[in-house]
Design an enzyme around this catalytic site. Structure first.
Site, mmCIF file in Angstrom:
data_model
loop_
_atom_site.group_PDB
_atom_site.id
_atom_site.type_symbol
_atom_site.label_atom_id
_atom_site.label_comp_id
_atom_site.label_asym_id
_atom_site.label_seq_id
_atom_site.Cartn_x
_atom_site.Cartn_y
_atom_site.Cartn_z
ATOM 1 N N ARG A 21 31.443 5.109 41.108
ATOM 2 C CA ARG A 21 32.886 5.368 41.102
ATOM 3 C C ARG A 21 33.164 6.786 40.574
ATOM 4 O O ARG A 21 33.592 7.656 41.315
ATOM 5 C CB ARG A 21 33.595 4.296 40.254
ATOM 6 C CG ARG A 21 35.104 4.263 40.444
ATOM 7 C CD ARG A 21 35.862 5.312 39.662
ATOM 8 N NE ARG A 21 35.699 5.177 38.220
ATOM 9 C CZ ARG A 21 36.143 6.070 37.348
ATOM 10 N NH1 ARG A 21 36.770 7.156 37.759
ATOM 11 N NH2 ARG A 21 35.938 5.910 36.052
ATOM 12 N N ASP A 22 32.903 7.009 39.303
ATOM 13 C CA ASP A 22 33.226 8.309 38.709
ATOM 14 C C ASP A 22 32.439 9.414 39.413
ATOM 15 O O ASP A 22 32.924 10.533 39.586
ATOM 16 C CB ASP A 22 32.896 8.283 37.212
ATOM 17 C CG ASP A 22 33.712 9.276 36.397
ATOM 18 O OD1 ASP A 22 34.149 10.284 36.971
ATOM 19 O OD2 ASP A 22 33.902 9.058 35.197
ATOM 20 N N HIS A 213 33.160 6.705 26.952
ATOM 21 C CA HIS A 213 32.890 7.307 28.269
ATOM 22 C C HIS A 213 32.855 8.826 28.073
ATOM 23 O O HIS A 213 33.894 9.468 27.986
ATOM 24 C CB HIS A 213 34.021 6.859 29.201
ATOM 25 C CG HIS A 213 34.006 7.423 30.576
ATOM 26 N ND1 HIS A 213 33.747 6.657 31.690
ATOM 27 C CD2 HIS A 213 34.266 8.668 31.053
ATOM 28 C CE1 HIS A 213 33.857 7.400 32.785
ATOM 29 N NE2 HIS A 213 34.163 8.635 32.425
ATOM 30 N N HIS A 215 31.588 12.740 29.096
ATOM 31 C CA HIS A 215 31.093 13.666 30.120
ATOM 32 C C HIS A 215 30.291 14.752 29.411
ATOM 33 O O HIS A 215 30.606 15.135 28.280
ATOM 34 C CB HIS A 215 32.253 14.272 30.915
ATOM 35 C CG HIS A 215 32.778 13.322 31.946
ATOM 36 N ND1 HIS A 215 32.483 13.450 33.283
ATOM 37 C CD2 HIS A 215 33.544 12.219 31.840
ATOM 38 C CE1 HIS A 215 33.068 12.463 33.962
ATOM 39 N NE2 HIS A 215 33.719 11.696 33.106
ATOM 40 N N CYS A 246 36.386 14.079 37.118
ATOM 41 C CA CYS A 246 37.709 13.772 37.652
ATOM 42 C C CYS A 246 38.159 14.917 38.553
ATOM 43 O O CYS A 246 38.170 16.073 38.139
ATOM 44 C CB CYS A 246 38.682 13.617 36.494
ATOM 45 S SG CYS A 246 40.379 13.436 37.047
ATOM 46 N N ASN A 255 29.223 12.832 34.131
ATOM 47 C CA ASN A 255 29.125 11.881 33.016
ATOM 48 C C ASN A 255 27.804 12.087 32.293
ATOM 49 O O ASN A 255 26.874 12.666 32.848
ATOM 50 C CB ASN A 255 29.108 10.438 33.557
ATOM 51 C CG ASN A 255 30.453 9.987 34.052
ATOM 52 O OD1 ASN A 255 30.853 10.266 35.169
ATOM 53 N ND2 ASN A 255 31.168 9.283 33.210
HETATM 54 N N1 COA Z 1 45.339 1.378 47.565
HETATM 55 C C1 COA Z 1 45.564 1.861 48.799
HETATM 56 N N2 COA Z 1 46.600 2.666 49.096
HETATM 57 C C2 COA Z 1 47.450 2.950 48.105
HETATM 58 C C3 COA Z 1 47.267 2.471 46.797
HETATM 59 C C4 COA Z 1 46.147 1.650 46.547
HETATM 60 N N3 COA Z 1 45.896 1.185 45.344
HETATM 61 N N4 COA Z 1 48.273 2.931 46.041
HETATM 62 C C5 COA Z 1 49.050 3.681 46.824
HETATM 63 N N5 COA Z 1 48.549 3.703 48.073
HETATM 64 C C6 COA Z 1 49.059 4.436 49.227
HETATM 65 C C7 COA Z 1 50.465 4.080 49.546
HETATM 66 O O1 COA Z 1 50.499 2.983 50.428
HETATM 67 C C8 COA Z 1 50.958 5.343 50.204
HETATM 68 O O2 COA Z 1 50.424 5.407 51.526
HETATM 69 P P1 COA Z 1 51.265 6.055 52.731
HETATM 70 O O3 COA Z 1 51.450 7.499 52.345
HETATM 71 O O4 COA Z 1 50.348 5.866 53.896
HETATM 72 O O5 COA Z 1 52.529 5.284 52.758
HETATM 73 C C9 COA Z 1 50.252 6.441 49.403
HETATM 74 O O6 COA Z 1 49.106 5.815 48.862
HETATM 75 C C10 COA Z 1 51.108 6.997 48.293
HETATM 76 O O7 COA Z 1 51.612 5.943 47.515
HETATM 77 P P2 COA Z 1 52.615 6.123 46.305
HETATM 78 O O8 COA Z 1 52.920 4.786 45.765
HETATM 79 O O9 COA Z 1 53.754 7.013 46.733
HETATM 80 O O10 COA Z 1 51.770 6.813 45.207
HETATM 81 P P3 COA Z 1 51.484 8.338 44.886
HETATM 82 O O11 COA Z 1 51.455 9.225 46.076
HETATM 83 O O12 COA Z 1 52.349 8.708 43.752
HETATM 84 O O13 COA Z 1 49.981 8.187 44.413
HETATM 85 C C11 COA Z 1 48.280 6.943 43.235
HETATM 86 C C12 COA Z 1 49.660 7.516 43.215
HETATM 87 C C13 COA Z 1 47.849 6.724 41.801
HETATM 88 C C14 COA Z 1 48.282 5.636 43.998
HETATM 89 C C15 COA Z 1 47.307 7.897 43.953
HETATM 90 O O14 COA Z 1 47.525 9.216 43.499
HETATM 91 C C16 COA Z 1 45.880 7.533 43.710
HETATM 92 O O15 COA Z 1 45.375 6.537 44.195
HETATM 93 N N6 COA Z 1 45.173 8.362 42.943
HETATM 94 C C17 COA Z 1 43.811 8.128 42.574
HETATM 95 C C18 COA Z 1 43.567 8.870 41.322
HETATM 96 C C19 COA Z 1 42.138 8.731 40.939
HETATM 97 O O16 COA Z 1 41.401 7.869 41.360
HETATM 98 N N7 COA Z 1 41.700 9.653 40.084
HETATM 99 C C20 COA Z 1 40.387 9.665 39.622
HETATM 100 C C21 COA Z 1 40.132 8.591 38.625
HETATM 101 S S1 COA Z 1 40.615 9.014 37.004
HETATM 102 ZN ZN ZN Z 2 34.934 10.031 33.794
#
Ligand code: COA
Ligand code: ZN
Length: 326
Positions: A21-22, A213, A215, A246, A255
């Site tokens: 994942r990370d 956790h 890094h 990240c 990590n």
């Molecule tokens: N699984 C699948 N799709 C998802 C989802 C999930 N858990 N959460 C949101 N989405 C989709 C929405 O359906 C939307 O899709 P569309 O544009 O096709 O309609 C899009 O993502 C945006 O959704 P929204 O609710 O407006 O959220 P956002 O744009 O503010 O994004 C997060 C917020 C958190 C969902 C998104 O930024 C994200 O998943 N980030 C991952 C961050 C990450 O993993 N960082 C590293 C780990 S620390």
């Molecule tokens: Zn991390």
């Protein structure tokens, strides 16, 4: 540091493998789904009690993990190993539970600025959103852990007060989550900071699972692990190959490396329950899949007693040197 930390005396230290994942979230290459499943299966065979398999996040935000469902469904599960996934919202929790994740790892940042960049929410909004996820998932019995990013500092704000980190932890522990992970997302933690925070946490919540956790961004990863052990911690996240980072944290890098931590802790007499050869074999497969070398020092240098034959001509050299003293 008390002398005890140098002598593990068989004490069990639990490692959760988070490279899938990370690690992979940060890679440009898309590792084919079948290869991901094979890697998780190899890690299972190596003996991990916990593996963070993937993340049920927006596929647009983290394309490398867009196959989360298939991977989570098709891995070969071993009894006694817990298969978790990172989840940012209720949508992610639904997907993860559907795919039979054993534990949801919810994430928010202890730093306001990093939380806004990574999750596009204020911390207050994140607490509300994660509380919704907890209310959704808890009745079904799925385990819940909350990871607090930037618990040891934020690359944009600087130090994050320990009190703020503990207040956030309290907010989730009061809602009945099983565990809290204090994340050093960008390698800002140092041993003198780690020890008092771990001790304060352990004293306040002896019954809550605490995971650290780290890094290795500034080379302090293993020192921080030892400082945390000395202060009472026994659960750590580590990533094979030393992958990780990240995508929303400037300067982030890997990590603490699983094989380096296992190698060091076993030499010190700790019991990780991990078969090092299995982790090394899995880590050795990474460069071909991600298109670059990994930071793992043990993959490069071998274990301490993986000996090398002397160079060609060594016997002749020995003779010549011996002849000189005759
Ligand atoms: N699984 C699948 N799709 C998802 C989802 C999930 N858990 N959460 C949101 N989405 C989709 C929405 O359906 C939307 O899709 P569309 O544009 O096709 O309609 C899009 O993502 C945006 O959704 P929204 O609710 O407006 O959220 P956002 O744009 O503010 O994004 C997060 C917020 C958190 C969902 C998104 O930024 C994200 O998943 N980030 C991952 C961050 C990450 O993993 N960082 C590293 C780990 S620390
Ligand atoms: Zn991390």
């Amino acid at each position: 540091m008390s002398r005890d930390v140098w002598n593990g005396a068989g004490r069990r230290i639990h490692l959760q493998e988070v490279g899938m994942r990370d690690g992979l979230q940060n890679e440009a290459a898309f590792v084919p789904t079948g290869e991901k499943i094979a890697l998780v299966d190899a890690l299972t065979q190596a003996g991990f009690g916990r593996i963070e398999v993937t993340a049920f996040v927006s596929p647009a935000a983290v394309p490398a993990l867009r196959d989360a469902e298939i991977v989570m469904r098709e891995i070969a599960r071993r009894e006694g190993t817990l298969y978790g996934a990172l989840v940012p919202n209720v949508r992610g929790a639904e997907r993860a539970i559907d795919a039979r994740a054993d534990e949801l790892n919810l994430v928010m940042s202890a730093s306001e600025t990093h939380n806004l960049c990574n999750l596009r929410m204020t911390r207050q909004q994140s607490v509300a959103a994660l509380s919704e996820v907890i209310a959704f998932a808890r009745p079904g019995g799925t385990g819940i852990n909350v990871s607090l990013s930037c618990s040891f500092g934020c690359p944009m704000e600087g130090d994050v007060a320990a009190g703020e980190v503990l207040d956030l932890a309290a907010c989730f522990i009061d809602q009945g989550v099983q565990g809290i992970t204090l994340c050093d997302t960008t390698g800002m933690a140092h041993p003198r900071q780690v020890a008092p925070l771990v001790a304060a946490f352990r004293q306040r919540w002896p019954g809550t699972l605490l995971t650290l956790h780290f890094h290795n961004t500034r080379g302090m990863g293993l020192a921080n692990v030892l400082a945390a052990i000395d202060a009472g911690a026994d659960h750590f996240d580590t990533a094979f190959g030393g992958l990780g980072g990240c995508p929303y944290a400037p300067g982030a890098s890997g990590n603490v490396c699983t094989e380096e931590v296992v190698h060091a802790l076993e030499l010190m007499g700790y019991d990780t329950g991990i078969e090092l050869a299995g982790v090394l074999a899995a880590a050795a497969r990474l460069p071909a899949l991600i298109g670059h070398e990994t930071p793992s020092q043990i993959v490069k240098a071998g274990r301490r007693l993986d000996l090398h034959p002397p160079p060609p001509g060594f016997e002749a050299l020995r003779e010549r040197v011996a002849a000189r003293s005759r």
